[in-house]
Design an enzyme around this catalytic site. Structure first.
Site, PDB file in Angstrom:
ATOM      1  N   HIS A 106       0.845  -1.209   0.000  1.00 32.16           N
ATOM      2  CA  HIS A 106       0.000   0.000   0.000  1.00 32.16           C
ATOM      3  C   HIS A 106       0.879   1.258   0.000  1.00 32.16           C
ATOM      4  CE1 HIS A 106      -3.182  -2.533   2.293  1.00 32.16           C
ATOM      5  NE2 HIS A 106      -3.674  -2.313   1.084  1.00 32.16           N
ATOM      6  N   LYS A 146     -18.861  -6.475   9.986  1.00 29.62           N
ATOM      7  CA  LYS A 146     -18.770  -6.189  11.433  1.00 29.62           C
ATOM      8  C   LYS A 146     -18.518  -7.498  12.191  1.00 29.62           C
ATOM      9  CE  LYS A 146     -20.311  -1.996  10.359  1.00 29.62           C
ATOM     10  NZ  LYS A 146     -19.397  -0.985   9.997  1.00 29.62           N
ATOM     11  N   ARG A 183      -2.158  -5.877  -8.202  1.00 30.92           N
ATOM     12  CA  ARG A 183      -1.162  -6.922  -7.928  1.00 30.92           C
ATOM     13  C   ARG A 183      -1.299  -8.025  -8.973  1.00 30.92           C
ATOM     14  NH1 ARG A 183      -3.072  -7.823  -1.951  1.00 30.92           N
ATOM     15  NH2 ARG A 183      -4.942  -7.781  -3.204  1.00 30.92           N
ATOM     16  N   SER A 190      -3.027  -7.598   3.134  1.00 32.09           N
ATOM     17  CA  SER A 190      -3.243  -7.410   4.576  1.00 32.09           C
ATOM     18  C   SER A 190      -3.599  -8.744   5.222  1.00 32.09           C
ATOM     19  CB  SER A 190      -4.367  -6.399   4.818  1.00 32.09           C
ATOM     20  OG  SER A 190      -3.998  -5.134   4.332  1.00 32.09           O
TER      21      SER A 190
END
Ligand code: PNS
Length: 161
Positions: A17, A41, A93, A131
């Site tokens: 990033h 969530k 990517r 991530s």
């Protein structure tokens, strides 16, 4: 004044990033890193809270004078209009990113014809970095040195201590 948005969930920001943000900052006058609140969530949601993710992006980009960081919880096209950004710059990517990015770019273009999307190809060392994989390595106490900025490494080590 050319302003670009580099949006993402940044849970957490990786060296990949940071590479995209740094290169975007060389192309435009100002980059706004837009950190998404995330629609997921609970246990399927982000590891870091929105405040934590924003703080980590701020720390990781503190050396870049024309970069600022903002949280957002709305359509990207609406947020882009609000901060007067005319282009979205994203990293691309491996080939696996293409379908998803193609869909988002096409829909964003349909939602707002004035917002352009551009891609910066990841360099080979970040081609397969994400991530998610960084969190997996951290959870298994692997060496994160090549994959994340130092502040993120510290934060991940604290989360999985
Ligand atoms: O890092 P990510 O998870 O790939 O980032 C995805 C993100 C946050 C850029 C994308 O989900 C997004 O733009 N969300 C904002 C809501 C929105 O505009 N959704 C419609 C996209 S067509």
């Amino acid at each position: 004044m050319k302003r670009a948005l580099t949006p993402g969930t940044f849970d957490p920001i990786t060296s990949g990033h940071l590479d995209v943000i740094t290169r975007a900052a060389q192309l435009v006058d100002e980059v706004v890193v837009a950190v998404a609140a995330s629609q997921k969530k609970g246990p399927r949601g982000p590891l870091f809270t929105l405040d934590e993710r924003v703080a980590l992006v701020e720390e990781a980009t503190a050396h870049l004078p024309n970069v600022r960081v903002e949280p957002f919880d709305e359509l990207l096209v609406d947020f882009a209009r609000k901060v007067e950004a005319e282009v979205v710059i994203k990293g691309l990517r491996a080939i696996t990113d293409f379908e998803y990015e193609f869909q988002m770019t096409a829909l964003n273009y349909q939602l707002d014809r004035n917002l352009e999307t551009m891609f910066i190809m990841s360099p080979p060392q970040y081609m397969y970095l994400s991530s998610s994989i960084v969190k997996e390595i951290a959870s298994l106490h692997g060496d994160l040195g090549d994959f994340v900025p130092p502040c993120v490494r510290k934060a991940l080590e604290a989360k999985f201590a």
